[in-house]
Scaffold this active site. Structure first.
Site, PDB file in Angstrom:
ATOM      1  N   TYR A 144      36.077 -33.850 -57.964  1.00 31.86           N
ATOM      2  CA  TYR A 144      34.719 -34.356 -58.196  1.00 31.86           C
ATOM      3  C   TYR A 144      33.768 -33.860 -57.114  1.00 31.86           C
ATOM      4  O   TYR A 144      32.686 -33.328 -57.416  1.00 31.86           O
ATOM      5  CB  TYR A 144      34.764 -35.886 -58.227  1.00 31.86           C
ATOM      6  CG  TYR A 144      33.426 -36.561 -58.389  1.00 31.86           C
ATOM      7  CD1 TYR A 144      32.906 -36.817 -59.654  1.00 31.86           C
ATOM      8  CD2 TYR A 144      32.684 -36.959 -57.276  1.00 31.86           C
ATOM      9  CE1 TYR A 144      31.675 -37.454 -59.813  1.00 31.86           C
ATOM     10  CE2 TYR A 144      31.456 -37.589 -57.424  1.00 31.86           C
ATOM     11  CZ  TYR A 144      30.957 -37.832 -58.685  1.00 31.86           C
ATOM     12  OH  TYR A 144      29.749 -38.453 -58.834  1.00 31.86           O
TER      13      TYR A 144
ATOM     14  N   LYS B 145      30.568 -31.058 -57.240  1.00 29.71           N
ATOM     15  CA  LYS B 145      29.236 -31.410 -56.745  1.00 29.71           C
ATOM     16  C   LYS B 145      28.773 -30.414 -55.686  1.00 29.71           C
ATOM     17  O   LYS B 145      27.602 -30.000 -55.673  1.00 29.71           O
ATOM     18  CB  LYS B 145      29.257 -32.822 -56.154  1.00 29.71           C
ATOM     19  CG  LYS B 145      29.514 -33.940 -57.167  1.00 29.71           C
ATOM     20  CD  LYS B 145      28.368 -34.088 -58.142  1.00 29.71           C
ATOM     21  CE  LYS B 145      28.556 -35.311 -59.048  1.00 29.71           C
ATOM     22  NZ  LYS B 145      27.461 -35.459 -60.031  1.00 29.71           N
TER      23      LYS B 145
END
Length: 233
Positions: free
Chosen positions: A127, A131
């Site tokens: 994750y 990002k």
């Protein structure tokens, strides 16, 4: 008002996007245009345009609207992506970057992107790595001004989309926040309305450059947004 800035909002149906809309109620210094792929519930009293179109057509909307700035609040969750890396990247990476490239192509000067605390293109966490990769690619587009917000856990009312761990984290946030000091302050939970206020304030700023905002910087930016008086005729 003639000096009102036109701002495009991508991700209008999510927590931050909807909160940005709420924060624009009664504002005359902002002309807000939402772009989404499904109809969104709009709060009472808001004056804005909302374009509903497939993502492949968003560039055409941006070309027609010609916003000075774009606030990008796109994002999904690991659960909503079916715990599939490709599906997650399709929204949090591909859709964000495709929209940003279209915005740059059609002359958008400022881009405000809501990322996440801990974003790092070299992270072992999938994750956070995605990002970070998105932040890196946004930088390469060389907008006149790029603001990247890295909030901690977002506190706010989502529509039927709270995971148990997230709900527990929000419930414990007031106590946990008291324990997070120094470099750990960036991990504190933060209210969605503060992030939305910061995004609006930053979208209005003309100074050129690339700026990354942690929780404390987000709070400062939010406080700089001129307040309006609600409830007037």
């Amino acid at each position: 008002m003639s000096d009102a800035i036109r701002i495009g909002l991508i991700g209008a149906t999510g927590l931050i996007g909807f909160t940005v809309i709420e924060q624009c109620i009664g504002r005359e210094d902002v002309r807000l245009t939402g772009i989404a792929r499904r109809e969104a519930r709009l709060p009472r009293g808001i004056r804005m345009e909302m374009f509903v179109a497939e993502p492949a057509k968003w560039g055409e909307v941006i070309e027609a609207v010609r916003p000075r700035a774009i606030i990008c609040a796109l994002g999904t969750t690991w659960k909503k992506a079916g715990e599939d890396e490709t599906a997650f990247r399709a929204v949090d990476q591909d859709l964000v970057l495709d929209t940003a490239r279209a915005a740059k192509h059609f002359g958008v000067e400022r881009f405000v992107h809501v990322s996440s605390v801990g974003a790092d293109a070299l992270s072992k966490n999938f994750y956070l790595r995605v990002k970070g990769e998105v932040e890196r690619e946004l930088t390469k587009l060389r907008f006149d001004r790029l603001d990247i917000l890295r909030p901690g856990l977002l506190r706010g009312q989502r529509e039927n989309d709270r995971r148990l761990a997230e709900r527990l984290g929000i419930a414990a946030a007031p106590i946990v926040n008291l324990l997070l000091h120094g470099k750990y302050r960036q991990y504190r939970a933060i209210r969605a309305e503060i992030v939305a206020q910061a995004a609006l304030a930053l979208a209005k700023r003309a100074a050129r450059g690339r700026f990354v905002h942690d929780n404390d910087a987000i709070l400062r930016a939010a406080k700089s947004l001129p307040r309006i008086e609600h409830g007037e005729a």
